[in-house]
Design a protein around this motif. Structure first.
Motif, PDB file in Angstrom:
ATOM      1  N   TRP A  67       0.838  -1.203   0.000  1.00 13.93           N
ATOM      2  CA  TRP A  67       0.000   0.000   0.000  1.00 13.93           C
ATOM      3  C   TRP A  67       0.872   1.251   0.000  1.00 13.93           C
ATOM      4  CZ3 TRP A  67      -5.531   0.771   1.153  1.00 13.93           C
ATOM      5  CH2 TRP A  67      -6.277  -0.391   0.921  1.00 13.93           C
ATOM      6  N   SER A  90      -3.701   3.691  -0.725  1.00 11.60           N
ATOM      7  CA  SER A  90      -4.220   2.830  -1.794  1.00 11.60           C
ATOM      8  C   SER A  90      -3.316   1.620  -1.956  1.00 11.60           C
ATOM      9  CB  SER A  90      -4.292   3.595  -3.124  1.00 11.60           C
ATOM     10  OG  SER A  90      -5.066   4.765  -3.001  1.00 11.60           O
ATOM     11  N   GLY A  91      -3.928   0.509  -2.386  1.00  7.85           N
ATOM     12  CA  GLY A  91      -3.163  -0.713  -2.585  1.00  7.85           C
ATOM     13  C   GLY A  91      -4.049  -1.819  -3.106  1.00  7.85           C
TER      14      GLY A  91
END
Length: 214
Positions: A67, A90-91
């Motif tokens: 992430w 985010s990931g």
């Protein structure tokens, strides 16, 4: 991306302060604090946010595997100071595709966390914590209870609780990423603290920060 501040409760347009009023005003919600355009991920953006924040700037650390930090947002101006902070990460999701999570710290009544969660707000509402918490996270070394917010759109999951006298929201897309909150034993750092000079991995800007995609 928008260029003018919007309402933190509905993402609608605001009337600017004028000679008759020093407040920003939303046609639907009256006087509110302004929600400026989000900040793209960078160390300079983080330094600006944490230097003005009157609320925590939460980040899970260590980040979940693979992430990245993907942007920041805030509510407030030079006169009021930052009364709500947002960190986007985010990931990969658990089973499919990319995923996004927003961590929101805000004073009661600001309404940004509820707006991102898709709730009428401005706060979680009566009874959200009536039962036992659904999950606990570590926030600045303290076990912190979070409850799964009901009534959110099907595309997301939202958990909310209280930490350091402010609301703590975690909003995740897709909804299955809510499992990450429940299972990953997240440890949240307040990036305002002087001992939090972390080498953060930055990624591409998260569109989830932009009011236009909510």
């Amino acid at each position: 991306m928008r260029t003018a501040p919007t309402c933190p409760r509905c993402f609608g347009p605001l009337h600017e302060p004028n000679v008759w009023s020093s407040s920003w005003r939303c046609g639907a919600h009256g006087d509110v604090l302004p929600f400026p355009p989000p900040r793209r991920p960078s160390q300079a953006a983080l330094d600006a946010l944490r230097g003005a924040a009157r609320v925590p700037v939460w980040l899970p650390w260590p980040l979940p595997p693979n992430w990245l930090v993907t942007g920041f947002a805030e509510v407030g101006d030079e006169r009021s100071g930052v009364r709500a902070s947002v960190v986007a990460i985010s990931g990969p999701s658990i089973t499919y595709g990319p995923a996004d999570m927003l961590l929101v710290a805000e004073e009661p009544g600001v309404g940004l966390g509820a707006a991102y969660a898709g709730l009428p707000g401005p706060d979680p509402g009566a009874g959200f914590d009536a039962g036992p918490p659904h999950v606990k996270v570590d926030a600045r070394g303290h076990p912190t209870a979070l409850w799964c917010a009901g009534g959110v759109p099907e595309d997301r999951a939202a958990y909310v609780g209280e930490a350091l006298g402010n609301w703590l929201w975690t909003i995740a897309w897709p909804a299955e990423v809510g499992c990450l909150i429940a299972l990953a034993d997240l440890s949240l750092r307040d990036l305002r603290d002087h001992d939090q000079a972390l080498d953060l991995p930055f990624g591409a800007f998260s569109p989830r920060l932009d009011a236009d995609v909510q």
